[in-house]
Design a protein around this motif. Sequence first.
Motif, PDB file in Angstrom:
ATOM      1  N   ARG A  52       0.830  -1.211   0.000  1.00 34.65           N
ATOM      2  CA  ARG A  52       0.000   0.000   0.000  1.00 34.65           C
ATOM      3  C   ARG A  52       0.862   1.258   0.000  1.00 34.65           C
ATOM      4  O   ARG A  52       1.820   1.347   0.750  1.00 34.65           O
ATOM      5  N   ARG A  53       0.556   2.162  -0.876  1.00 35.25           N
ATOM      6  CA  ARG A  53       1.264   3.438  -0.927  1.00 35.25           C
ATOM      7  C   ARG A  53       0.245   4.549  -1.080  1.00 35.25           C
ATOM      8  O   ARG A  53      -0.836   4.334  -1.615  1.00 35.25           O
ATOM      9  N   SER A  54       0.572   5.750  -0.645  1.00 39.46           N
ATOM     10  CA  SER A  54      -0.304   6.892  -0.882  1.00 39.46           C
ATOM     11  C   SER A  54      -0.148   7.308  -2.335  1.00 39.46           C
ATOM     12  O   SER A  54       0.940   7.718  -2.749  1.00 39.46           O
TER      13      SER A  54
ATOM     14  N   ARG B  14      -0.969   9.729  -5.421  1.00 38.32           N
ATOM     15  CA  ARG B  14      -1.357  11.135  -5.593  1.00 38.32           C
ATOM     16  C   ARG B  14      -1.514  11.510  -7.060  1.00 38.32           C
ATOM     17  O   ARG B  14      -1.489  12.666  -7.428  1.00 38.32           O
TER      18      ARG B  14
ATOM     19  N   TYR C 232      -6.439  15.129  -5.542  1.00 38.39           N
ATOM     20  CA  TYR C 232      -5.526  14.674  -6.609  1.00 38.39           C
ATOM     21  C   TYR C 232      -6.231  14.114  -7.845  1.00 38.39           C
ATOM     22  O   TYR C 232      -5.706  13.222  -8.511  1.00 38.39           O
TER      23      TYR C 232
ATOM     24  N   CYS D  59      -5.384   7.473  -1.086  1.00 43.75           N
ATOM     25  CA  CYS D  59      -4.593   8.394  -0.264  1.00 43.75           C
ATOM     26  C   CYS D  59      -5.479   8.926   0.860  1.00 43.75           C
ATOM     27  O   CYS D  59      -6.615   9.349   0.625  1.00 43.75           O
ATOM     28  N   TRP D  60      -4.972   8.854   2.042  1.00 41.59           N
ATOM     29  CA  TRP D  60      -5.644   9.393   3.245  1.00 41.59           C
ATOM     30  C   TRP D  60      -5.596  10.908   3.127  1.00 41.59           C
ATOM     31  O   TRP D  60      -4.518  11.480   2.888  1.00 41.59           O
ATOM     32  N   ILE D  61      -6.704  11.558   3.301  1.00 36.89           N
ATOM     33  CA  ILE D  61      -6.749  13.030   3.211  1.00 36.89           C
ATOM     34  C   ILE D  61      -7.235  13.606   4.534  1.00 36.89           C
ATOM     35  O   ILE D  61      -8.281  13.229   5.047  1.00 36.89           O
ATOM     36  N   HIS D  62      -6.445  14.533   5.041  1.00 36.75           N
ATOM     37  CA  HIS D  62      -6.730  15.153   6.337  1.00 36.75           C
ATOM     38  C   HIS D  62      -7.750  16.290   6.193  1.00 36.75           C
ATOM     39  O   HIS D  62      -8.281  16.510   5.126  1.00 36.75           O
TER      40      HIS D  62
ATOM     41  N   ASP E  62     -11.691  11.912   8.750  1.00 36.86           N
ATOM     42  CA  ASP E  62     -10.792  12.147   7.610  1.00 36.86           C
ATOM     43  C   ASP E  62     -11.366  11.394   6.414  1.00 36.86           C
ATOM     44  O   ASP E  62     -12.409  10.735   6.532  1.00 36.86           O
TER      45      ASP E  62
ATOM     46  N   PRO F  99       8.602   4.778   1.046  1.00 34.13           N
ATOM     47  CA  PRO F  99       9.473   5.557   1.928  1.00 34.13           C
ATOM     48  C   PRO F  99      10.221   4.614   2.869  1.00 34.13           C
ATOM     49  O   PRO F  99       9.636   3.655   3.372  1.00 34.13           O
TER      50      PRO F  99
ATOM     51  N   ARG G 122      11.891   2.917   6.025  1.00 38.06           N
ATOM     52  CA  ARG G 122      11.438   2.842   7.427  1.00 38.06           C
ATOM     53  C   ARG G 122      12.491   3.448   8.340  1.00 38.06           C
ATOM     54  O   ARG G 122      13.690   3.217   8.166  1.00 38.06           O
TER      55      ARG G 122
END
Length: 178
Positions: A11-13, A15, A82, A122-125, A154, A168, A170
Motif C-alpha cells: 500500500r502506498r499513498s 497522488r 488529486y 490516499c488518506w486526506i486530512h 478524515d 518511503p 522505514r
Amino acid sequence: MKDALDFIKARRSVRKYTPMPVPQKLLDRVVEAGLYAPTGHNQQSVIILKITDEDAVRKLGAVNGEIFRKINGGEGMQDAFYGAPVVLCVLSPKDNKTEIWDGASVLSYMALEASSLGLGSCWIHRGREQFETEYGRSLLVKAGIDPDRYEGVDSLVIGWPAATPTVPARKPNRLFSL
Ligand SMILES: Cc1cc2nc3c(=O)[nH]c(=O)nc-3n(C[C@H](O)[C@H](O)[C@H](O)COP(=O)(O)O)c2cc1C
C-alpha cells in the motif's frame, strides 16, 4: 502465498490517478473492509459517506484544498483529492469518545483493501473542517446525515493509480522490547 503483510507493504499513498472509473463492486469491497474495522467498545458508530458524483468530488476536493491553504499558506493543493474519481469520507457522531481512533481504524482497513484490489488510495486530512463548511454541510444533508450530530474524521480518495509511488524508507529504532 500472500499474507496481510504483503498488502500492508504494497500500500502506498497514490497522488496521481487515471480518469478510469472504479467499478461499484470493488468500491463495495473497500467499504465492507471499513465496516469490519475494529471500533472502541464495538460501537460501530462511525459512518462512511461514499461520493462518486464527479462534481461533488471535485468541489469537496477544492474546499479541502482551500482549508489546506488557510492552515499552511502557499499556492498548492487546488484539488486536495488529486483528481481521484472517488472519495470515502469517514464521519463520527460528535459524542463518540473514540472517534479519532475508530475513524483511523476504518480508514486504514479501507486503504489496505483498496491496495489488495490494485487500486490506489490516499488518506486526506482536514476531514472535520471540510464538513464544517457550508458546502460540506450541504453534502451531508443531501445524503441524509445530520451535520449537527456528525463530524468528519478524515477521508480516503480512491482510484486507479497513474504513477507508482516509491516506498518511503522505514526509520530505525522504533521497536522496544522487554
Ligand atoms: C492522519 C493522516 C493524514 C494524512 N493526510 C494527508 C493529506 O491530507 N494529503 C496527502 O497527500 N497525504 C496525507 N496522508 C498520507 C501520508 O502523507 C502518507 O501516508 C505518508 O507520507 C507515507 O506514505 P505512504 O502512505 O505511501 O506509506 C495522511 C496520512 C495520515 C495517517
